[in-house]
Write a protein that holds these residues in place. Structure first.
Motif, PDB file in Angstrom:
ATOM      1  N   GLU A  27       0.828  -1.192   0.000  1.00 57.23           N
ATOM      2  CA  GLU A  27       0.000   0.000   0.000  1.00 57.23           C
ATOM      3  C   GLU A  27       0.871   1.254   0.000  1.00 57.23           C
ATOM      4  O   GLU A  27       0.490   2.267  -0.554  1.00 57.23           O
ATOM      5  CB  GLU A  27      -0.926  -0.002   1.213  1.00 57.23           C
ATOM      6  CG  GLU A  27      -2.014  -1.037   1.120  1.00 57.23           C
ATOM      7  CD  GLU A  27      -2.830  -1.138   2.399  1.00 57.23           C
ATOM      8  OE1 GLU A  27      -3.814  -1.874   2.364  1.00 57.23           O
ATOM      9  OE2 GLU A  27      -2.487  -0.510   3.407  1.00 57.23           O
ATOM     10  N   THR A  75       1.140   3.589  -6.715  1.00 60.27           N
ATOM     11  CA  THR A  75       0.160   2.951  -7.588  1.00 60.27           C
ATOM     12  C   THR A  75       0.427   3.367  -9.032  1.00 60.27           C
ATOM     13  O   THR A  75       1.213   4.291  -9.291  1.00 60.27           O
ATOM     14  CB  THR A  75      -1.265   3.360  -7.199  1.00 60.27           C
ATOM     15  OG1 THR A  75      -1.409   4.782  -7.406  1.00 60.27           O
ATOM     16  CG2 THR A  75      -1.569   3.013  -5.745  1.00 60.27           C
ATOM     17  N   GLU A  76      -0.240   2.701  -9.950  1.00 57.55           N
ATOM     18  CA  GLU A  76      -0.090   3.067 -11.364  1.00 57.55           C
ATOM     19  C   GLU A  76      -0.524   4.507 -11.594  1.00 57.55           C
ATOM     20  O   GLU A  76       0.087   5.229 -12.379  1.00 57.55           O
ATOM     21  CB  GLU A  76      -0.910   2.118 -12.236  1.00 57.55           C
ATOM     22  CG  GLU A  76      -0.314   0.745 -12.380  1.00 57.55           C
ATOM     23  CD  GLU A  76      -1.117  -0.144 -13.303  1.00 57.55           C
ATOM     24  OE1 GLU A  76      -1.710   0.375 -14.280  1.00 57.55           O
ATOM     25  OE2 GLU A  76      -1.161  -1.355 -13.060  1.00 57.55           O
TER      26      GLU A  76
END
Length: 140
Positions: free
Chosen positions: A47, A51-52
């Motif tokens: 997490e 992220t992308e």
């Protein structure tokens, strides 16, 4: 009488066998809890990674709506970072809401770096958009 003693002995023996199984079951439960903790730790690391969406360049539409930043000293996340020199680039405030603040740094028309400050976690990320890599991912 011999039957009673034999019966009590058998019950005691079976009870002892079951007690051993209970200890093994407790050990299995403990291992399972330890394994779950390890999985939770891995999830937190995942997490925390970018992220992308965080790694992607900013859309032209979002860039057009962005506010140009003239004084970065107002933003605490840039005080101690030494990954790049933000004073040599144009800075644009893409998003500043209660959860995150995204700042894009450009050199002319080329998007160079994107910073993501996650306010709740007090986490600062810097993405090199040219090399498509995460440069900073650390708590402040």
């Amino acid at each position: 009488m011999k039957k009673m003693i034999g019966l009590l002995f058998s019950i005691s023996l079976l009870g002892a066998c079951n007690a051993g199984d209970t200890d093994e079951a407790n050990e299995e439960t403990t291992l399972t809890q330890e394994e779950e903790a390890a999985v939770d730790d891995e999830t937190q690391v995942t997490e925390a990674a970018a992220t992308e969406e965080e790694m992607a360049p900013v859309d032209d539409e979002d860039l057009e709506d962005a506010e140009m930043i003239s004084d970065l000293s107002e933003y605490e996340e840039f005080e101690d970072q030494d990954t790049f020199d933000p004073s040599q680039l144009d800075a644009y405030l893409i998003t500043d809401n209660p959860g995150t603040r995204v700042v894009l740094f450009t050199d002319g028309d080329e998007q160079m770096f994107k910073s993501i400050y996650i306010k709740e976690d007090n986490r600062f990320k810097v993405v090199d958009l040219v090399e498509n890599e995460l440069l900073i991912n650390a708590p402040l």
